[in-house]
Design a protein around this motif. Structure first.
Motif, short mmCIF file in Angstrom:
data_model
loop_
_atom_site.label_atom_id
_atom_site.label_comp_id
_atom_site.label_asym_id
_atom_site.label_seq_id
_atom_site.Cartn_x
_atom_site.Cartn_y
_atom_site.Cartn_z
N HIS A 1 0.83 -1.21 0.00
CA HIS A 1 0.00 0.00 0.00
C HIS A 1 0.86 1.26 0.00
O HIS A 1 0.60 2.20 -0.75
N VAL B 1 -5.44 -1.39 -3.82
CA VAL B 1 -4.75 -0.19 -3.34
C VAL B 1 -5.56 0.36 -2.18
O VAL B 1 -6.78 0.16 -2.10
N PRO B 2 -4.91 1.08 -1.26
CA PRO B 2 -5.66 1.65 -0.13
C PRO B 2 -6.54 2.81 -0.58
O PRO B 2 -6.16 3.57 -1.47
N ARG C 1 -10.31 -0.02 1.01
CA ARG C 1 -9.44 -0.29 -0.13
C ARG C 1 -10.25 -0.48 -1.40
O ARG C 1 -11.45 -0.80 -1.36
N TYR D 1 2.66 1.75 -3.48
CA TYR D 1 1.78 2.32 -4.50
C TYR D 1 1.59 3.82 -4.26
O TYR D 1 1.74 4.64 -5.17
N GLN E 1 -4.75 1.03 10.23
CA GLN E 1 -5.36 1.22 8.93
C GLN E 1 -6.21 2.48 8.87
O GLN E 1 -6.91 2.83 9.82
#
Length: 508
Positions: free
Chosen positions: A296, A387-388, A502, A299, A445
């Motif tokens: 994550h 991806v996040p 995500r 990216y 997160q």
């Protein structure tokens, strides 16, 4: 700026044009490269032999294990197997356009300052591999004579930056080394440029010798330009290349400023001083080292750089037993015994250690490595699996996101009212330091709080064929959304409220 893919063009020198890096034909370059750590300057963390971390310590460890002659043969095999044309071919095939090659002074220079031809032969070999596979090569003095950092990464003999502490012994040797590199490669257009010193003067040293660093940079520039008027010169800031306070003027018209970035929030706030320096001095900037993190972060960070027209170089290409590099060397049976010995455990038998080192030489060939495709997909944004949500594009409100009731998060992207929020309010701990590549823990997160009609745009070089994207919440539940392809990637528009964790890219 759109990314111009390899192959490299060797018809002229890569150079500065205003605040951009351009190729010989004057085409702007948004560089994507790979750093070849360990080959010409071994680092203990890549071998997992800590506290045996510096090249000198690792070399002594192997001599202790198998003796001088066998250790010498190992290093010959290492230089042949760890990195060779097969690696360069794979780097080129993976979409990169250049290689950053870290060099130790001990590889190319004797104590008296004279060149070591066997060391230059390795660099020459790399130049030819890059020529064959259309990659530029950035020469990086990673370990200067005496050491410029005072840490294991520069192979300093005393663990101090003696290049600056004892300049009478080491300063002229450093200048001589760069004069030799310039003399040998002044006409070589495969060589992209000269990275003068890797991460000089970290920690307290940055405050003790800043004037000496500036003076050395200026003298190195004069020495190189007396021989080579054409190649790019790159200057790194102090303190792991992050402190740019020394850059107050332009020292050379064909130069680039380089920063490194690890483990920081990937947002504009954490590269603002570099963007400001580009604006103030009118020089190109380049992210010369970054990585060692989870998918994550990889990216998000690389999209941040590219949005701001910053070329980059990923670190590193290959390590033992890793999730954070494209290539992972599978440690052979017996390697844990050698690691244990490095950490104070029992001495393996010479025969057993020799068998392990022989097996390691085979394991480090690129064809025998575990290939971490997901790392490549994350850094190049080539159809990553997910991806996040907080890594939507970096082009601002109305272009990369529209979140009507969004608030800013103080820890990441603090200048954007985009609704970034913890997935778990209880015990939340913002952390981007994930050197083993592990995913974020539940209490680390972040997501984006969306209402119906809010949208986020995610940027990709390529989406998977037949992609069926989905926005998911923290528990994997689907948040109702519509998706539309855009010139930069994919826009996700929420149909209902939810905390998006995500974006998943599924193939139908």
């Amino acid at each position: 700026m759109p990314f111009i893919r390899r192959p490299a063009d060797f018809s002229g020198f890569v150079r500065r044009e205003g605040a951009a890096i351009v190729d010989g034909a004057g085409r702007p370059l948004l560089l994507r490269g790979m750093g070849i750590g360990n080959w010409l300057l071994p680092e203990g963390y890549m071998w997992k032999t800590s506290p045996m971390d510096s090249p000198r310590q690792i070399e002594a460890l192997f001599v202790d294990l198998v003796g001088d002659d066998a250790a010498g043969r190992f290093w010959q095999g290492f230089r042949a197997n760890f990195f060779n044309e097969d690696d360069v071919r794979r780097i080129a095939e993976s979409g990169f356009d250049h290689i950053r090659l870290p060099i130790s002074a001990r590889i190319v220079q004797h104590e008296d300052g004279s060149p070591i031809e066997a060391g230059y032969a390795l660099i020459d070999r790399c130049v030819e591999w890059c020529r064959t596979h259309n990659l530029w090569l950035l020469l990086d003095l990673h370990g200067a004579p005496g050491g410029q950092t005072g840490t294991n990464i520069d192979d300093s003999p005393r663990g101090e930056p003696d290049l600056f502490i004892d300049p009478a012994r080491y300063r002229d040797r450093t200048i001589t080394l760069w004069q030799e590199l310039a003399r040998r490669y002044r006409h070589e257009t495969v060589v992209m440029g000269y990275d003068l010193l890797n991460e000089p003067l970290p920690n307290d040293w940055q405050h003790k010798y800043p004037n000496e660093l500036v003076a050395l940079y200026k003298d190195l520039t004069l020495a190189i330009r007396a021989i080579d008027p054409d190649h790019l010169i790159m200057y790194e800031g102090s303190h792991w290349a992050t402190n740019w306070s020394i850059f107050t003027e332009v020292w050379d018209e064909n130069s680039v400023l380089q920063f490194h970035r690890y483990w920081m929030p990937p947002d504009r706030a954490h590269i603002a001083e570099y963007l400001d320096a580009r604006e103030r001095l009118g020089l190109p900037i380049y992210m010369g080292e970054g990585g060692e993190n989870n998918l994550h972060w990889l990216y998000a960070a690389h999209r941040l750089y590219e949005t701001h027209d910053i070329g980059w170089n990923f670190w590193p290409w290959k390590k033992i037993d890793t999730r954070t590099s494209p290539a992972s060397i599978v440690p052979p049976a017996g390697w844990s015994d050698i690691v244990g010995f490095a950490q104070g455990g029992p001495h393996p038998s010479p025969a057993g250690a020799q068998a392990t080192l022989d097996a390691l030489l085979e394991a480090m060939k690129i064809g025998n490595c575990t290939w971490n495709e997901d790392v490549l997909r994350a850094i190049i944004a080539d159809a990553p699996a997910e991806v996040p949500a907080w890594a939507y594009g970096y082009r601002g409100a109305g272009v990369s996101f529209a979140v009507a009731g969004g608030a800013a998060h103080p820890g990441v992207r603090p200048d954007e009212a985009a609704g970034i929020a913890p997935l778990e309010a209880e015990g939340f701990a913002l952390s981007f330091h994930h050197t083993n590549g592990r995913p974020y823990a539940p209490n680390e997160q972040l997501g984006v709080r969306l209402s119906a009609g809010d949208w986020l745009e995610f940027e990709f070089d390529r989406l998977p064929e037949g992609a069926a994207p989905a926005l998911l919440d923290r528990d994997g539940g689907v948040i109702a959304a519509s998706f539309a392809r855009t010139p930069r990637g994919l826009r996700a528009t929420a149909k209902t409220s939810g905390l998006a964790a995500r974006l998943v890219l599924r193939a139908r």
